[in-house]
Design a protein around this motif. Structure first.
Motif, mmCIF file in Angstrom:
data_model
loop_
_atom_site.group_PDB
_atom_site.id
_atom_site.type_symbol
_atom_site.label_atom_id
_atom_site.label_comp_id
_atom_site.label_asym_id
_atom_site.label_seq_id
_atom_site.Cartn_x
_atom_site.Cartn_y
_atom_site.Cartn_z
ATOM 1 N N VAL A 191 0.870 -1.184 0.000
ATOM 2 C CA VAL A 191 0.000 0.000 0.000
ATOM 3 C C VAL A 191 0.903 1.230 0.000
ATOM 4 O O VAL A 191 2.097 1.138 0.329
ATOM 5 N N PRO A 192 0.379 2.396 -0.381
ATOM 6 C CA PRO A 192 1.222 3.602 -0.368
ATOM 7 C C PRO A 192 1.746 3.906 1.031
ATOM 8 O O PRO A 192 0.979 3.922 2.000
ATOM 9 N N ASN A 273 9.034 0.645 -1.906
ATOM 10 C CA ASN A 273 7.784 1.106 -1.304
ATOM 11 C C ASN A 273 7.939 2.199 -0.240
ATOM 12 O O ASN A 273 7.080 3.091 -0.143
ATOM 13 N N ARG A 304 3.857 1.411 -5.490
ATOM 14 C CA ARG A 304 2.903 2.449 -5.040
ATOM 15 C C ARG A 304 3.607 3.774 -4.821
ATOM 16 O O ARG A 304 3.398 4.476 -3.832
ATOM 17 N N HIS A 353 -1.330 7.255 -4.138
ATOM 18 C CA HIS A 353 -2.636 6.582 -4.119
ATOM 19 C C HIS A 353 -3.138 6.323 -5.543
ATOM 20 O O HIS A 353 -3.817 5.313 -5.792
ATOM 21 N N ASP A 356 -1.602 3.183 -6.617
ATOM 22 C CA ASP A 356 -2.306 2.065 -5.970
ATOM 23 C C ASP A 356 -3.590 1.729 -6.716
ATOM 24 O O ASP A 356 -3.935 0.553 -6.899
#
Length: 381
Positions: A191-192, A273, A304, A353, A356
């Motif tokens: 995830v970000p 990341n 991301r 985002h 993502d």
């Protein structure tokens, strides 16, 4: 029931060629795969024919160069030392499907026994692979154009990396190539990461190769001040260590740049990341640079990250369409400085985002479906 016999030709070391490795995983589901390449046997191959890595895949002998200069292309098509060795290794082995990675593998593919179906995967625009090098431009580029004109209309399937290059192959050689991007597998667990207060963390990964303009990124970060940092995950150049040593010295002089060892391809998204913006500032020395859609774009998406790219046709379109980051109008340090200065943390977080949001769409799942469709069409069960 006998499985289809598939030959995969690549004048590279497939074990370090991410695009061909992904291709092999698909091929192995459809048949028994023999690889013909430099280096050792890739894991997905049932059998392997190894070409001596000292042998060039283009006709670079004095006799070959003379034939290139005289435009005796038919006489030189199978003359390259690596091609001759590969033909000997193949002997009279028969195959049902041959996958020719890049145009330079096409003449050999049409020599393979068994009347195979031929799929050519064009990793880039072949006639302009190294046109920034004068000798290549004068001697090899016309030969590669001849190879494409002679062989591509006869293949049973063709693929290339993006829409712009597919249009070139259609316009110049009448070939309708499907698109198989250099995308990597979807990484669902990432995830970000949050942007750190008071600092934008830039990152660049890939080969430490002259011409990649890594120095401009370092210079820009030094000029931007303490609110920015740069982390580099670099693979040393195989062209010798002189450039690498020079680059390491330049990095050591930068208070805001950190050099890390290269990581395995599967580990790269997780390694990237924690950062904020992936940066790539490649000057358009060749048409392939101008039309690039490189691995890095997909690395950054799966990690991301937001991204900052030097302007080029395909990446400009995708970055703008999906609001993934910013585009520099030039390729000097000052262009990167002007693009980055004043960028807000919340803006960076929005880019992350956005990456993502499209990570699944920009994964190799889409490309695997294209390859599977081709193989179902070529293999008669």
């Amino acid at each position: 029931m006998t499985r289809p016999r598939i030959l995969c030709i690549s004048f590279s070391d497939i074990r370090s060629d991410a695009r061909v490795l992904r291709q092999l995983d698909v091929l192995a589901r459809f048949g028994d795969v023999t690889t013909l390449s430099y280096g050792g046997r890739p894991d997905a191959a049932s059998d392997h024919l190894e070409i001596d890595r000292s042998l060039p895949s283009l006709p670079q002998t004095p006799r070959g160069v003379m034939k290139l200069a005289l435009r005796r292309f038919a006489a030189v098509a199978l003359d390259a030392p690596a091609v001759k060795a590969a033909k000997t290794l193949l002997g009279d082995r028969e195959f049902d499907v041959v996958v020719a990675n890049e145009a330079r593998a096409l003449p050999l593919s049409f020599e393979v026994a068994g009347s195979p179906k031929i799929w050519c995967d064009l990793h880039e625009w072949a006639p302009a692979e190294r046109t920034h090098v004068l000798s290549w431009r004068l001697l090899v580029a016309p030969f590669m154009h001849w190879v494409c004109a002679r062989y591509l209309p006869r293949v049973d399937a063709a693929t290339t990396i993006n829409r712009s290059i597919a249009e070139l192959y259609h316009d110049q050689f009448g070939v309708d190539a499907d698109i198989v991007r250099n995308a990597r597998p979807f990484v669902p667990e990432l995830v970000p990461s949050p942007v750190e207060p008071g600092r934008i963390r830039l990152v660049h990964s890939g080969g430490a190769v002259p011409g990649r303009n890594i120095e401009a990124i370092i210079d820009a970060v030094d000029a931007l001040g303490d609110a920015y940092s740069l982390d580099l995950f670099l693979i040393p150049s195989r062209q010798g260590d002189a450039y690498w040593q020079q680059l390491v010295r330049r990095i050591s002089q930068s208070p805001r740049t950190t050099l890390h060892p290269a990581v395995a391809p599967d580990e790269l998204p997780a390694a990237l990341n924690p950062y904020d913006l992936g940066v790539f500032l490649l000057p358009p020395h060749t048409p392939n640079h101008r039309l690039m859609l490189p691995n890095k774009f997909f690395d950054f998406v799966q990690a991301r990250l937001g991204m900052i790219f030097g302007t080029s046709v395909e990446t400009d379109r995708l970055i703008t369409e999906h609001r993934l980051g910013l585009i520099t109008q030039g390729f000097h340090a000052i262009d990167l400085v002007e693009t980055l200065k004043g960028i807000k943390p919340e803006q960076v977080q929005e880019y992350k985002h956005a990456a993502d949001d499209i990570a699944s769409e920009m994964s190799s799942d889409v490309d695997i479906a294209v390859e599977e469709s081709i193989l179902r069409r070529l293999i008669v069960v």
